[in-house]
Design a protein around this motif. Structure first.
Motif, PDB file in Angstrom:
ATOM      1  N   THR A 289     -20.621  11.980  13.322  1.00  0.00           N
ATOM      2  CA  THR A 289     -21.086  10.499  12.676  1.00  0.00           C
ATOM      3  C   THR A 289     -20.985  10.484  11.258  1.00  0.00           C
ATOM      4  O   THR A 289     -21.425  11.223  10.511  1.00  0.00           O
ATOM      5  N   GLY A 290     -20.457   9.345  10.580  1.00  0.00           N
ATOM      6  CA  GLY A 290     -20.352   9.284   9.046  1.00  0.00           C
ATOM      7  C   GLY A 290     -19.107   9.661   8.414  1.00  0.00           C
ATOM      8  O   GLY A 290     -18.667   9.637   7.624  1.00  0.00           O
ATOM      9  N   ALA A 291     -18.325  10.827   9.358  1.00  0.00           N
ATOM     10  CA  ALA A 291     -17.262  11.583   8.829  1.00  0.00           C
ATOM     11  C   ALA A 291     -15.939  10.735   9.055  1.00  0.00           C
ATOM     12  O   ALA A 291     -15.795   9.856   9.863  1.00  0.00           O
ATOM     13  N   SER A 292     -15.077  11.088   7.992  1.00  0.00           N
ATOM     14  CA  SER A 292     -13.812  10.401   7.721  1.00  0.00           C
ATOM     15  C   SER A 292     -12.563  11.369   8.098  1.00  0.00           C
ATOM     16  O   SER A 292     -12.911  12.509   7.666  1.00  0.00           O
ATOM     17  N   PHE A 293     -11.299  10.701   8.318  1.00  0.00           N
ATOM     18  CA  PHE A 293     -10.160  11.463   8.632  1.00  0.00           C
ATOM     19  C   PHE A 293      -9.126  10.764   8.032  1.00  0.00           C
ATOM     20  O   PHE A 293      -8.944   9.879   8.428  1.00  0.00           O
ATOM     21  N   THR A 294      -8.414  11.379   7.173  1.00  0.00           N
ATOM     22  CA  THR A 294      -7.350  10.639   6.272  1.00  0.00           C
ATOM     23  C   THR A 294      -6.007  11.497   6.323  1.00  0.00           C
ATOM     24  O   THR A 294      -5.934  12.494   6.397  1.00  0.00           O
ATOM     25  N   SER A 295      -4.754  10.804   6.592  1.00  0.00           N
ATOM     26  CA  SER A 295      -3.503  11.468   7.092  1.00  0.00           C
ATOM     27  C   SER A 295      -2.554  10.578   6.339  1.00  0.00           C
ATOM     28  O   SER A 295      -2.861   9.274   6.279  1.00  0.00           O
ATOM     29  N   SER A 296      -1.517  11.069   5.949  1.00  0.00           N
ATOM     30  CA  SER A 296      -0.394  10.050   5.192  1.00  0.00           C
ATOM     31  C   SER A 296       1.077  10.761   5.775  1.00  0.00           C
ATOM     32  O   SER A 296       1.368  11.741   5.962  1.00  0.00           O
ATOM     33  N   TRP A 297       1.974   9.796   5.738  1.00  0.00           N
ATOM     34  CA  TRP A 297       3.428   9.835   6.053  1.00  0.00           C
ATOM     35  C   TRP A 297       4.098   8.573   5.212  1.00  0.00           C
ATOM     36  O   TRP A 297       3.579   8.096   4.825  1.00  0.00           O
ATOM     37  N   GLY A 298       5.416   9.171   5.348  1.00  0.00           N
ATOM     38  CA  GLY A 298       6.159   8.009   4.447  1.00  0.00           C
ATOM     39  C   GLY A 298       7.859   8.094   4.474  1.00  0.00           C
ATOM     40  O   GLY A 298       8.325   9.169   5.341  1.00  0.00           O
ATOM     41  N   LEU A 299       8.348   7.285   4.200  1.00  0.00           N
ATOM     42  CA  LEU A 299       9.995   7.240   4.244  1.00  0.00           C
ATOM     43  C   LEU A 299      10.574   7.145   2.877  1.00  0.00           C
ATOM     44  O   LEU A 299       9.836   6.404   2.110  1.00  0.00           O
ATOM     45  N   ALA A 300      11.581   7.851   2.757  1.00  0.00           N
ATOM     46  CA  ALA A 300      12.222   7.403   1.386  1.00  0.00           C
ATOM     47  C   ALA A 300      13.900   7.427   1.679  1.00  0.00           C
ATOM     48  O   ALA A 300      14.302   8.363   2.641  1.00  0.00           O
ATOM     49  N   LEU A 301      14.689   6.611   1.580  1.00  0.00           N
ATOM     50  CA  LEU A 301      16.168   6.305   1.487  1.00  0.00           C
ATOM     51  C   LEU A 301      16.799   6.939   0.336  1.00  0.00           C
ATOM     52  O   LEU A 301      16.268   6.627  -0.805  1.00  0.00           O
ATOM     53  N   ARG A 302      17.895   7.668   0.366  1.00  0.00           N
ATOM     54  CA  ARG A 302      18.552   8.240  -0.514  1.00  0.00           C
ATOM     55  C   ARG A 302      20.089   7.535  -0.452  1.00  0.00           C
ATOM     56  O   ARG A 302      20.625   7.670   0.593  1.00  0.00           O
ATOM     57  N   SER A 303      20.332   6.565  -1.056  1.00  0.00           N
ATOM     58  CA  SER A 303      21.629   5.620  -1.028  1.00  0.00           C
ATOM     59  C   SER A 303      22.906   6.339  -1.766  1.00  0.00           C
ATOM     60  O   SER A 303      22.746   7.142  -2.895  1.00  0.00           O
ATOM     61  N   ALA A 304      23.918   6.473  -1.016  1.00  0.00           N
ATOM     62  CA  ALA A 304      25.066   7.033  -1.669  1.00  0.00           C
ATOM     63  C   ALA A 304      25.722   6.228  -2.842  1.00  0.00           C
ATOM     64  O   ALA A 304      26.318   6.784  -3.629  1.00  0.00           O
ATOM     65  N   ARG A 305      25.193   4.893  -2.832  1.00  0.00           N
ATOM     66  CA  ARG A 305      25.993   4.091  -3.902  1.00  0.00           C
ATOM     67  C   ARG A 305      25.221   4.008  -5.114  1.00  0.00           C
ATOM     68  O   ARG A 305      23.774   4.337  -5.015  1.00  0.00           O
TER      69      ARG A 305
END
Length: 305
Positions: A289-305
């Motif tokens: 009760t009252g506790a939190s849980f945080t998680s993160s993810w993401g995306l990154a593009l590497r373009s050839a041009r």
């Protein structure tokens, strides 16, 4: 007329654009450098096959929809009748609201009220943010009820580099263990990827490999992040999905049995726990009760041009 996915929330940073939706609070589109890097869906369509959806409070399958927590038996509604499972949690068709919002970021919010099968209360927030580094997705769950509750989290993006099929794409998955599963998609064991078709620890083409597989024992960088890398050898473009150490599992799915996917994109699903965790208890988060849980993810593009 109300759109199937509700309000469309747009954010942008330089050549990056994201659309987040009210229904499910998930990602409908993400483009960078003029390219769609998510196999999303249209503004007048429903999400299909889990596209861009948020998987809370459990990702993937829950066997027969039933589980036990703190000595009490619960049964969630079956929404995957073919396999008699409850799948992907409780929030992907719920209405979310816009909290804090700016040109380059938005926070979506939702309150899970107690209900049959999950008599617990969760305050959820997801921040979608764009920067020079790409897209980051940070999810926080807070137990706002009177009792401890079980919790797991996942996301369901389908990645694309614009090819007709994913077979020619070069994939790297730094997972040394793969979970085996039965015909219902429920885990039955685990084994090393060594000398199997699931060994993508070194980059290689996906080829004809059918993936509906959960990887764990993930190799991480010095920054604590695990990175799945997808590259198109013809164009030189590459896409990275990263996830922090809260995500100990990666589900990869080539979508072979789904006509709307069928290898045109690759689902890479960061998950805090494996399928059926509410039954097995593996990596299941107990939120006091009252506790939190945080998680993160993401995306990154590497373009050839």
């Amino acid at each position: 007329m109300t759109r199937p996915s509700g309000e469309q929330v747009e954010i942008a940073h330089d050549d990056q654009h994201v659309v987040v939706v009210e229904v499910g609070g998930g990602l409908r589109t993400y483009s960078a450098d003029g390219r769609a890097v998510l196999d999303g869906y249209g503004p007048d369509e429903m999400s299909r096959s889990g596209r861009g959806q948020v998987l809370i409070p459990w990702p993937n399958r829950l066997e027969d929809g039933s589980y036990e927590f703190d000595g009490r038996r619960h049964r969630a509604p079956i929404d995957d009748p073919d396999e008699n499972d409850a799948i992907h949690g409780l929030v992907r068709w719920a209405a979310w609201s816009v909290g804090r919002r700016g040109p380059e970021s938005v926070v979506m919010e939702h309150l899970v009220h107690p209900r049959p099968g999950y008599p617990f209360a969760l305050a959820l927030s997801i921040e979608y943010a764009l920067s020079d580094a790409g897209l980051s997705v940070t999810t926080t769950a807070t137990n706002v009820g009177p009792d401890p509750c079980p919790y797991g989290c996942g996301a369901h993006p389908y990645l694309t580099l614009g090819t007709e099929r994913v077979d020619s794409l070069v994939l790297r998955v730094p997972g040394s263990t793969v979970l085996s599963s039965d015909e219902r998609g429920l885990p039955t064991g685990r084994s090393s990827v060594e000398r199997t078709e699931y060994d993508f620890r070194l980059p290689r083409p996906i080829g004809a490999t059918r993936l509906d597989s959960c990887f764990t024992d993930l190799e991480r960088g010095e920054d604590g992040l695990v990175r799945v890398e997808l590259e198109d050898p013809d164009s030189g473009n590459a896409l990275t999905l990263w996830a922090d150490n809260r995500y100990g599992y990666l589900m990869l799915f080539t979508g072979d049995p789904l006509p709307d996917v069928n290898r045109r994109s690759l689902a890479v699903e960061p998950m805090t726990c494996p399928p059926n965790a509410f039954r097995s208890g593996e990596a299941l988060v107990r939120l006091e009760t009252g506790a939190s849980f945080t998680s993160s993810w993401g995306l990154a593009l590497r373009s050839a041009r």
